[in-house]
Design an enzyme around this catalytic site. Sequence first.
Site, PDB file in Angstrom:
ATOM      1  CG  HIS A   1      64.282  12.706 -20.634  1.00 17.20           C
ATOM      2  ND1 HIS A   1      62.818  12.121 -20.645  1.00 17.20           N
ATOM      3  CD2 HIS A   1      64.670  12.411 -22.038  1.00 17.20           C
ATOM      4  CE1 HIS A   1      62.668  11.427 -21.892  1.00 17.20           C
ATOM      5  NE2 HIS A   1      63.709  11.650 -22.431  1.00 17.20           N
TER       6      HIS A   1
HETATM    7  O1  RIB Z   1      64.974   8.176 -19.982  1.00 17.17           O
HETATM    8  C1  RIB Z   1      65.732   9.521 -19.961  1.00 17.17           C
HETATM    9  C2  RIB Z   1      66.926   9.323 -19.437  1.00 17.17           C
HETATM   10  O2  RIB Z   1      67.716   8.202 -19.898  1.00 17.17           O
HETATM   11  C3  RIB Z   1      67.637  10.567 -19.342  1.00 17.17           C
HETATM   12  O3  RIB Z   1      68.655  10.675 -18.108  1.00 17.17           O
HETATM   13  C4  RIB Z   1      68.637  10.562 -20.577  1.00 17.17           C
HETATM   14  O4  RIB Z   1      70.014  10.794 -20.433  1.00 17.17           O
HETATM   15  C5  RIB Z   1      69.020   9.164 -20.461  1.00 17.17           C
HETATM   16  O5  RIB Z   1      69.956   8.715 -19.857  1.00 17.17           O
END
Ligand code: RIB
Length: 308
Positions: A238
């Site tokens: 992500h």
């Molecule tokens: O939904 C993904 C996000 O949530 C990313 O930033 C991961 O590190 C969690 O914090």
Amino acid sequence: MARRRVIIDTDPGVDDAVAILLALASDELEVVGITTVAGNVGVDATTLNARRLLELAGRPDVPVARGASRPLNGSPQLDVSVHGADGLGDLLWDEPRVREHHLDAVDLLHEAITEAPTSIVAIGPLTNLARLLERYPGDDEAPEQVVVMGGASFEGNVTPAAEFNVWYDPEAAAVVAGASWPMVFMPLDLTHQALMDDEDLARLRALDTPVGRRVADMLEPYAAFHDEWYGTRDVIMHDATAVYELIDPSAITKQGVGLSVETSGTYSRGATWFDRRRVNETSSTRVGLSLDNELFVTVILERLARFA
Ligand code: RIB
Ligand code: CA
């Protein structure tokens, strides 16, 4: 080519760790600070993890400033430990020599974006950025760009409606969505295209370096979580998509959008409505649509290999 100054607001978090190391290893970027926020784990742990990662990267020169310990409203609880109890996959670490900066996160962010053109990479809950706008309203004009990993156009991950970073602090996300900053959001529909598989983790191990081994080790519980939830060990990178955007702004296709954040609603709190019903060339907010994962992973592996 001049390096782009970036400050990373983060809740490390194993995918945050890859994003931070990617930024530190990229000549296109100059990381001028890391600010921490509660999210994946508490702010004590996210701050310790940021210090650990800078120690691992051999970058004690980068300041780490502690940020918000809780969201603007509420006390969100998640009964799933995605990143391990300590937020970095529960490995053994020496106490980092990298110290915390004397400023808090909001003041370090303000200092960075007002002393020279600087972009903010926001890869955790947006509490610090909302507080920045509250404490320094004039900073509504300050950052060169803000790239946010957050939101979901179609389906959340904490609830069917909400993605974690927005779910954790919807009020802060709504404040940021209303800022006049030039912003790019990387929502789940984009980040779910950004995957590293077991062969990629094996390539990290094969680097036979402290960074290669540590990253592969810390991603192991994350891969187990993905296997349990999604039926595949492919890990979703992500947060690295937000850094990738600043490394190569041509790599991720984007569209101008309107953005609203739901802060009420029994089932919809934390939902993000990216309005893409029409071409919107005038909006200062854009959303990431697609990327070539093979190129993305090649960049990550090539950059992480740069650490001795
Ligand atoms: O939904 C993904 C996000 O949530 C990313 O930033 C991961 O590190 C969690 O914090
Ligand atoms: Ca994160």
